[in-house]
Design an enzyme around this catalytic site. Structure first.
Site, PDB file in Angstrom:
ATOM      1  N   ASP A 132       0.858  -1.177   0.000  1.00 55.29           N
ATOM      2  CA  ASP A 132       0.000   0.000   0.000  1.00 55.29           C
ATOM      3  C   ASP A 132       0.905   1.241   0.000  1.00 55.29           C
ATOM      4  OD1 ASP A 132      -2.489   1.472   0.337  1.00 55.29           O
ATOM      5  OD2 ASP A 132      -1.843   1.800   2.401  1.00 55.29           O
TER       6      ASP A 132
ATOM      7  N   ALA B 122      -0.120   5.210   1.327  1.00 57.02           N
ATOM      8  CA  ALA B 122      -0.269   6.055   2.521  1.00 57.02           C
ATOM      9  C   ALA B 122      -0.399   5.207   3.778  1.00 57.02           C
ATOM     10  CB  ALA B 122      -1.482   6.968   2.379  1.00 57.02           C
TER      11      ALA B 122
ATOM     12  N   ALA C  69     -14.025   9.535   9.188  1.00 57.09           N
ATOM     13  CA  ALA C  69     -13.388   9.512   7.870  1.00 57.09           C
ATOM     14  C   ALA C  69     -12.464   8.316   7.709  1.00 57.09           C
ATOM     15  CB  ALA C  69     -12.619  10.810   7.634  1.00 57.09           C
TER      16      ALA C  69
ATOM     17  N   MET D  26     -11.235   3.493   5.319  1.00 53.32           N
ATOM     18  CA  MET D  26      -9.951   3.761   4.673  1.00 53.32           C
ATOM     19  C   MET D  26      -9.373   2.503   4.028  1.00 53.32           C
ATOM     20  SD  MET D  26      -8.167   6.410   4.049  1.00 53.32           S
ATOM     21  CE  MET D  26      -8.606   7.587   5.327  1.00 53.32           C
TER      22      MET D  26
ATOM     23  N   LYS E  71     -11.691   5.881  -3.499  1.00 59.57           N
ATOM     24  CA  LYS E  71     -12.204   7.076  -2.842  1.00 59.57           C
ATOM     25  C   LYS E  71     -13.700   7.313  -3.091  1.00 59.57           C
ATOM     26  CE  LYS E  71      -8.189   7.417  -1.194  1.00 59.57           C
ATOM     27  NZ  LYS E  71      -7.974   6.675   0.059  1.00 59.57           N
TER      28      LYS E  71
ATOM     29  N   HIS F   8     -15.293   4.933  -0.870  1.00 59.82           N
ATOM     30  CA  HIS F   8     -15.071   5.392   0.503  1.00 59.82           C
ATOM     31  C   HIS F   8     -16.145   6.410   0.904  1.00 59.82           C
ATOM     32  CE1 HIS F   8     -11.910   6.541   3.712  1.00 59.82           C
ATOM     33  NE2 HIS F   8     -12.991   7.263   3.989  1.00 59.82           N
TER      34      HIS F   8
ATOM     35  N   ARG G   8     -10.549  -2.440  -3.545  1.00 55.19           N
ATOM     36  CA  ARG G   8     -10.578  -3.183  -2.296  1.00 55.19           C
ATOM     37  C   ARG G   8     -11.959  -3.200  -1.643  1.00 55.19           C
ATOM     38  NH1 ARG G   8      -5.569   0.448  -0.383  1.00 55.19           N
ATOM     39  NH2 ARG G   8      -3.886  -0.648  -1.446  1.00 55.19           N
TER      40      ARG G   8
ATOM     41  N   ASP H 290      -1.983  -1.134   5.914  1.00 54.24           N
ATOM     42  CA  ASP H 290      -2.325  -0.606   7.228  1.00 54.24           C
ATOM     43  C   ASP H 290      -3.822  -0.543   7.461  1.00 54.24           C
ATOM     44  OD1 ASP H 290      -2.953   2.762   6.789  1.00 54.24           O
ATOM     45  OD2 ASP H 290      -2.080   1.591   5.167  1.00 54.24           O
TER      46      ASP H 290
END
Length: 271
Positions: A12, A14, A46, A50, A54, A57, A162, A188
């Protein structure tokens, strides 16, 4: 490592390699909701979806009970696709402006990645960021020395991103990997771990440097020992429950884990 069977790490971005705390995307979601519809969401809210693409999301945020309740109260109806589009279109330029500011690799990660590349292990990567954001982030990270062998973005493929396996498997194709079980997916976030599992890969969760804890390095260091332990325990539980085969604090600590995975592969084990 001797008798290396591991062919690639699928990383990944970020919170895994760059942007300690996965701050860039989280803060921009808060800003985009506020700017598009004068609607308040918290940083904790938010962070919940994650790792997803986006647009997905934003849709997932609209379905969170806390967000959905306030949205219904403010607008009188559930969030529509048109409203998701508006928030997404607001999000994109804000994210592109912010992402390069958080392109610096997480401390002690680059020496480890350079060592693995020298051993012949390929570095793939994928992200919840769409391509137009990655086209800003990739050269910014390269200026710090991070240059993975390939990268796949959330909008590169017709299939949704994902927790589906598609971005991870596209890395397998682009890198010319022989077996998915010789790959290690490192992430993460819960959707990122599930992505690796769905792709048939070993998975390693990162507890401290990304979304699972969600602090900058400076914020983390300012916490008391008890506060750090509570956050670490919660992050480890979250990533373990997502199915991670291993959970470590940072990508910088991955070499012993890769040795263990390699030993298991030699013994005939599969993820």
């Amino acid at each position: 490592m001797q008798n290396i069977l591991i062919e690639a790490l699928i990383l990944d971005w970020a919170g895994t390699v760059v942007d300690y705390g996965s701050v860039a995307p989280t803060s921009i979601f808060v800003e985009a909701f506020k700017k598009a519809y004068n609607f308040e969401i918290s940083m904790d809210e938010a962070r919940v979806p994650m790792g997803m693409g986006k647009w997905d999301h934003i849709r997932a945020l609209g379905k969170l009970p806390s967000v959905r309740g306030r949205w219904l109260e403010q607008f009188g109806h559930a969030m529509t696709n048109e409203q998701i589009d508006e928030i997404y279109n607001t999000f994109m330029p804000l994210q592109k402006a912010k992402v390069a500011e958080r392109a610096q690799p997480i401390p002690d990660v680059m020496p480890v990645l350079n060592s693995l590349k020298n051993q012949g292990i390929k570095l793939g990567s994928c992200s919840g960021y769409p391509r137009e954001v990655m086209e800003v982030l990739v050269p910014a990270a390269a200026a710090y020395g991070y240059k993975p062998d390939c990268y796949v973005c959330s909008d590169d493929l017709a299939a949704r991103s994902r927790p589906g396996p598609w971005m991870a498997l596209q890395n397998v194709i682009e890198l010319g990997i022989k077996s998915v079980f010789n790959c290690v997916k490192v992430d993460d976030s819960t959707p990122g771990i599930e992505e690796g599992i769905n792709a048939g890969m070993w998975t390693v969760g990162l507890a401290l440097t990304g979304n699972a804890v969600g602090t900058t390095q400076e914020e983390w260091q300012a916490l008391s020992g008890n506060e750090q332990q509570a956050l670490r325990s919660k992050a480890v539980e979250e990533l373990t429950c997502a199915g991670a085969h291993f959970v470590i604090d940072s990508l910088a600590m991955i070499e012993p884990v890769l040795q263990e995975i390699n030993n298991r592969l030699i013994a005939g084990e599969r993820p």
